[in-house]
Design a protein around this motif. Sequence first.
Motif, PDB file in Angstrom:
ATOM      1  N   THR A 172     -12.699 -23.776  -1.515  1.00  0.00           N
ATOM      2  CA  THR A 172     -12.344 -24.162  -0.046  1.00  0.00           C
ATOM      3  C   THR A 172     -12.206 -25.537   0.257  1.00  0.00           C
ATOM      4  N   ASN A 194      -9.020 -19.687   7.331  1.00  0.00           N
ATOM      5  CA  ASN A 194     -10.063 -19.395   8.225  1.00  0.00           C
ATOM      6  C   ASN A 194     -11.146 -20.438   8.017  1.00  0.00           C
ATOM      7  N   ASP A 218     -11.137 -21.486   4.057  1.00  0.00           N
ATOM      8  CA  ASP A 218     -10.634 -21.014   2.722  1.00  0.00           C
ATOM      9  C   ASP A 218      -9.156 -20.953   2.510  1.00  0.00           C
ATOM     10  N   CYS A 219      -8.633 -20.315   1.550  1.00  0.00           N
ATOM     11  CA  CYS A 219      -7.275 -20.349   1.492  1.00  0.00           C
ATOM     12  C   CYS A 219      -6.391 -19.407   2.022  1.00  0.00           C
ATOM     13  N   THR A 220      -7.089 -18.699   3.085  1.00  0.00           N
ATOM     14  CA  THR A 220      -6.350 -17.897   4.185  1.00  0.00           C
ATOM     15  C   THR A 220      -6.225 -18.585   5.317  1.00  0.00           C
ATOM     16  N   ASP A 228       3.914 -12.429   6.790  1.00  0.00           N
ATOM     17  CA  ASP A 228       4.153 -10.780   6.617  1.00  0.00           C
ATOM     18  C   ASP A 228       5.449 -10.288   5.933  1.00  0.00           C
ATOM     19  N   ARG A 286      -3.062 -22.737   9.275  1.00  0.00           N
ATOM     20  CA  ARG A 286      -1.861 -21.879   8.807  1.00  0.00           C
ATOM     21  C   ARG A 286      -1.993 -21.757   7.595  1.00  0.00           C
ATOM     22  N   SER A 287      -1.751 -20.663   6.757  1.00  0.00           N
ATOM     23  CA  SER A 287      -1.715 -20.329   5.345  1.00  0.00           C
ATOM     24  C   SER A 287      -0.154 -20.124   4.967  1.00  0.00           C
ATOM     25  N   LEU A 314      -1.908 -24.626   2.678  1.00  0.00           N
ATOM     26  CA  LEU A 314      -2.453 -24.529   4.039  1.00  0.00           C
ATOM     27  C   LEU A 314      -1.714 -25.698   4.912  1.00  0.00           C
ATOM     28  N   PRO A 317       2.409 -18.239   1.873  1.00  0.00           N
ATOM     29  CA  PRO A 317       2.195 -17.578   0.585  1.00  0.00           C
ATOM     30  C   PRO A 317       2.982 -18.675  -0.468  1.00  0.00           C
ATOM     31  N   ALA A 367      -2.577 -22.128  -3.837  1.00  0.00           N
ATOM     32  CA  ALA A 367      -2.927 -22.194  -2.406  1.00  0.00           C
ATOM     33  C   ALA A 367      -2.012 -22.808  -1.459  1.00  0.00           C
TER      34      ALA A 367
END
Length: 342
Positions: A63, A78, A74-76, A115, A96-97, A43, A99, A41
């Motif tokens: 987290t 949020n 979390d890893c997204t 995306d 911001r996360s 961030l 990929p 992950a």
Amino acid sequence: MFLRNCWYVAGWSKDYGRTLKAQMLLGENVVLYRLEDGTPAALEDACPHRKLPLSMGQLDGDTVVCGYHGLTFDCTGNCTDSPTQRGMTPRRAVVRSYPVVDRYNLLWIWMGDADKADPADIYEIENYDHPSWGCTDGGILPIACNYLWVVDNLLDPSHVAWVHVTSFAGGGTDSAPLDMEKTDRGVIVSRWIYDQPASPYYKDLVKFSGNCDRKQHYEMSVPAIALNKSIYTPVGTGGPDAPMVDDTYINISYNFMTPVDEHNTQYIWFQHRNTDPTDKAVSEKMNAGAVMAFNEDKEILEAVHKGMDAMITPNIDLGLDLGAKTFRLKLQRMIEAEQADA
């Protein structure tokens, strides 16, 4: 300055675990870690409250907890907890996360629009798991220069005659003519050199004696991935249309340049050869030779960066710069197109 909608190598997969690792990549502060199941992950390394680096906090399960007031992400990206005001987490408490993907023992990161990230677009390493091919452990080298100076260097077969006298140099590397071709992802600069001794680096690695026909193949793909292929074959068996013979020796150096910022580059590499797949002594010898040679490049390129950054009189180009200039033009057009679409 940088192409962002593409995959870069953040580092070796083995160097990321259950700790928060801070890195600057393309001028952005990023924190990388692994979830409890091993999934990588990444961030933005900044809490949205007062921008304390999240890397100064701690992992709690999957987290990341900020070390200032406990905002938890979390890893997204949020926010999942705000201890000082539970039930009233600010809507803008988001980071911001990025990929990230493990492949070829490397950790790849997408620095642009998430995306648009497709793991199928990660640079392919042919024969990576082929049982008859051997790999070196490779390495990682910080270079205090803009990444494009490293790109230029890896599209320049001629520099080996002066910079790498005891390793990659050899007869013909100072003057044999160069060919250039464009590819979908970049350019190739190459040449065949005929009936010359093998270079010092390769003389004990090739599987035949005497002089050789030698190909230098320097290939660059966007954003900054170099495949430098050396082919050695007995005299009279080399050439653009010649088939490979049993004694043909191939070594491919994979080089991944990731910009840290405008003035610094992270350079990761490894060698992949079509012989001695399980011979650790050969791998260690090759890796030691590569480390020595790449440190020679480092000294030159850091001085070039300083010289070009503080030039008094204009610099000039030589014919050998055609490949680098062609690649830079392609990359610049892609950067401009990306920015126009943003």
